[in-house]
Design a protein around this motif. Structure first.
Motif, PDB file in Angstrom:
ATOM      1  N   ASN A  17      -1.968   1.519  -5.003  1.00 63.31           N
ATOM      2  CA  ASN A  17      -3.052   0.806  -5.685  1.00 63.31           C
ATOM      3  C   ASN A  17      -2.698  -0.632  -6.054  1.00 63.31           C
ATOM      4  N   THR A  18      -1.995  -1.310  -5.158  1.00 67.93           N
ATOM      5  CA  THR A  18      -1.672  -2.715  -5.392  1.00 67.93           C
ATOM      6  C   THR A  18      -2.904  -3.597  -5.304  1.00 67.93           C
ATOM      7  N   SER A  19      -3.765  -3.337  -4.313  1.00 69.74           N
ATOM      8  CA  SER A  19      -4.924  -4.209  -4.096  1.00 69.74           C
ATOM      9  C   SER A  19      -5.996  -3.451  -3.325  1.00 69.74           C
ATOM     10  N   TRP A  20      -7.175  -4.053  -3.264  1.00 72.94           N
ATOM     11  CA  TRP A  20      -8.265  -3.454  -2.503  1.00 72.94           C
ATOM     12  C   TRP A  20      -7.924  -3.404  -1.017  1.00 72.94           C
ATOM     13  N   THR A  21      -7.283  -4.438  -0.512  1.00 73.01           N
ATOM     14  CA  THR A  21      -6.885  -4.461   0.894  1.00 73.01           C
ATOM     15  C   THR A  21      -5.905  -3.339   1.184  1.00 73.01           C
ATOM     16  N   TRP A  22      -4.897  -3.136   0.307  1.00 69.87           N
ATOM     17  CA  TRP A  22      -3.961  -2.022   0.476  1.00 69.87           C
ATOM     18  C   TRP A  22      -4.708  -0.701   0.482  1.00 69.87           C
TER      19      TRP A  22
END
Length: 569
Positions: free
Chosen positions: A224-229
């Protein structure tokens, strides 16, 4: 049935989890469906096991205890004594109930890999600080804590040991995704067995109350680092099964032990266990469907279930915050905590205690230069400097883990405001200290807000980090990281001031001690002057790899000025 070959009816445990003034919970995994009994003196308490994917567990509630007492206990399975083992070299396990008038003493730390404790394991991963403490406690060479707070990466699902890989290879091909990483619930169960089955650590966990919270490696690096991840990982064919197995096993092996008996009764899944006990059936309840239904819903809607929790310790309060599963990742709304989690935390952060501890796996206060770097990277990744820079920034935050509170500025500002409100005495009498307890970064340090009193706060606001328990950073990277974090302060500060896209932190802080990079476990003790914090590790002497000596790595005092009448807050 389980693929784990059990040496006897007791597979794992007992683990002493919640302990209050008058009640405790004891967790076990067993080889089959059974009744588990805990005995203290002439009293006993029993629970029927529940099943999950062919494994069998029980959480025995031991109630009606006296405050501030210490009682030896034993464990039986279907009336047969199974713990402690007759050949055990360790003292009998004990339940030490909480005394709210006794000054709090708690230990904390994160990031512990499970490899052997011989010369090879110690050479590759260093001495296990947890096991070193266990050996010292068994010989009465260290003080007992009221609680151990494991604040992330209790297991590594993405960096597996040779033993774990051998288990995986016996089930499936390592050439198929996810390769040597954990795939499902069955593999997670064996991963936990490897983490907690060493005899010394097993004895420790049977004696010291524990509470836990996940971090990324409990599921996967950069979780859950980023939306892209999030979009990329969900396109892989194996991720869904991995996440379901990871969250379901976390609920069984870690989460339910965090809860008091009263909170267990309110848990939507565990309520089924209590209902089955009330029905007094000899049949084992299979929780698989209910539990996996829950984690499927949590994956889609994190707000439906709370992993965070609170422990009241008399002179202190501990609030442990989920800073992984509750994230909001949409680019225009990024926050470490969703609105429901923010609201819950807002209710927990109040005064009228001597010390307020906030457990969050990720440090709230990074070294200032690193904080600014992460804030700049967040702005860049969200498009502040164009598409090309955005792509570079997105790769950077994953490759060098720029995803702490600083990279979720909205949540950082909200929580800082709550903390300052407590420190100003607007939510009850201000605590003497407000201390963030964190791990994750594979180095330990202490930081403190420097201008709190200038902003009306009477509490000292401190960040204490202890990481790793056993997973040291390579020496070359240690030197680089130490210089990097210190050398970043001025250039990142100038960049932040220059850019209108990067917000200024609401208050200033600085690193007051550290960093140090040893494997260690920290201990925090309340006394009449404030807090004393000690980081301890292990040292092999005379070639005795199996019996490391307990060493002191660092000590830090946080003194609190007394009130005008001479009393400490």
């Amino acid at each position: 049935m389980s693929d784990v070959a059990a040496p006897g009816p007791l597979v794992l445990g007992p683990m002493l989890r919640f302990v209050g003034e008058h009640a405790a919970t004891v967790w076990v995994e067993t080889a089959g469906a059974c009744t588990v009994t805990v005995r203290c003196a002439r009293r006993h308490w029993s629970a029927r096991t529940f099943g999950v994917r062919g494994h069998h567990y029980a959480l025995v509630v031991v109630d009606g205890l006296e405050r501030g007492t210490s009682e030896a206990y034993t464990v039986e399975i279907d009336g047969v004594h199974v713990w402690p083992e007759p050949s055990s070299p360790y003292p009998p396990p004990r339940i030490r109930t909480l005394d709210r008038e006794r000054p709090t003493r708690l230990a904390f730390g994160s990031c512990r890999t499970s490899v052997s404790h011989d010369a090879a394991g110690n050479a590759s991963h260093g001495v296990d600080a947890l096991r070193t403490l266990a050996l010292a406690l068994a010989e009465d060479r260290a003080p007992w804590a009221d609680l151990v707070v494991f604040i992330g990466d209790q297991v590594y699902a993405d960096e597996t040991s040779d033993e774990m890989r051998a288990f995986i290879a016996a089930r499936r091909s390592l050439d198929e995704p996810p390769g040597v990483e954990i795939k499902d619930y069955e593999e997670y169960a064996h991963l936990y067995w490897l983490a907690w089955s060493d005899p010394a650590n097993r004895w420790l966990l049977a004696n010291l109350p524990t509470c836990m919270i996940f971090d990324d490696h409990d599921i996967r690096d950069d979780w859950n680092t980023s939306w892209t991840w999030h979009e990329e990982i969900n396109r892989t064919p194996w991720w869904h099964e991995r996440l379901m197995g990871g969250l379901a096993s976390y609920w069984v092996y870690q989460h339910i032990g965090n809860l008091s008996p009263e909170e267990l009764a309110k848990d939507e899944v565990y309520a089924g266990v209590l209902a089955a006990e009330a029905f007094d059936s000899d049949d084992e309840l299979d929780l698989s469907d209910a539990l996996f239904d829950l984690v499927r819903r949590v994956d889609r809607h994190p707000e439906v279930y709370r992993w965070s929790y609170r422990r009241d310790l008399g002179d202190s309060r501990l609030v442990v915050v989920d800073s992984r599963a509750a994230r909001v990742l949409e680019p225009t709304q990024r926050s470490m905590l969703d609105p429901e989690e923010v609201s819950w935390l807002d209710q927990q952060l109040t005064g009228d205690v001597e010390h307020l501890f906030i457990g969050t796996s990720l440090p709230f206060l990074l070294p200032p230069g690193l904080h600014d770097l992460e804030a700049i990277d967040e702005a860049a990744a969200e498009g502040a400097y164009g598409r090309f820079v955005s792509r570079v920034a997105e790769k950077s935050r994953r490759s060098i883990d720029l995803e702490h509170w600083a990279a979720f500025n909205q949540g950082f500002v909200e929580v800082f405001a709550m903390v300052m409100d407590v420190a100003r005495g607007n939510r009850g009498t201000a605590p003497g200290t407000i201390v963030f307890l964190s791990g994750d970064v594979h180095n330990s340090y202490v930081a403190e807000v420097t201008d709190a009193r200038e902003h009306g706060a009477s509490s000292r606001i401190v960040q204490a980090v202890c990481s790793p328990i056993r997973n040291p950073m390579p020496r070359g990277i240690r030197v680089m990281m130490s210089a990097f974090s210190k050398g970043l302060v001025r250039p990142m500060n100038l960049w932040r001031q220059w850019s209108s896209r990067v917000p200024d932190p609401p208050y200033a802080w600085e690193v007051t001690r550290g960093p140090w990079f040893d494997n260690c476990l920290a201990e925090l003790a309340v006394d009449e002057r404030g807090l004393s914090m000690t980081w301890r590790g292990g040292d092999v002497r005379g070639g005795d790899e199996e019996h490391p000596a307990l060493t002191t790595i660092a000590t830090v005092r946080i003194d609190v000025p007394p009130h005008q009448d001479g009393r400490h807050p």
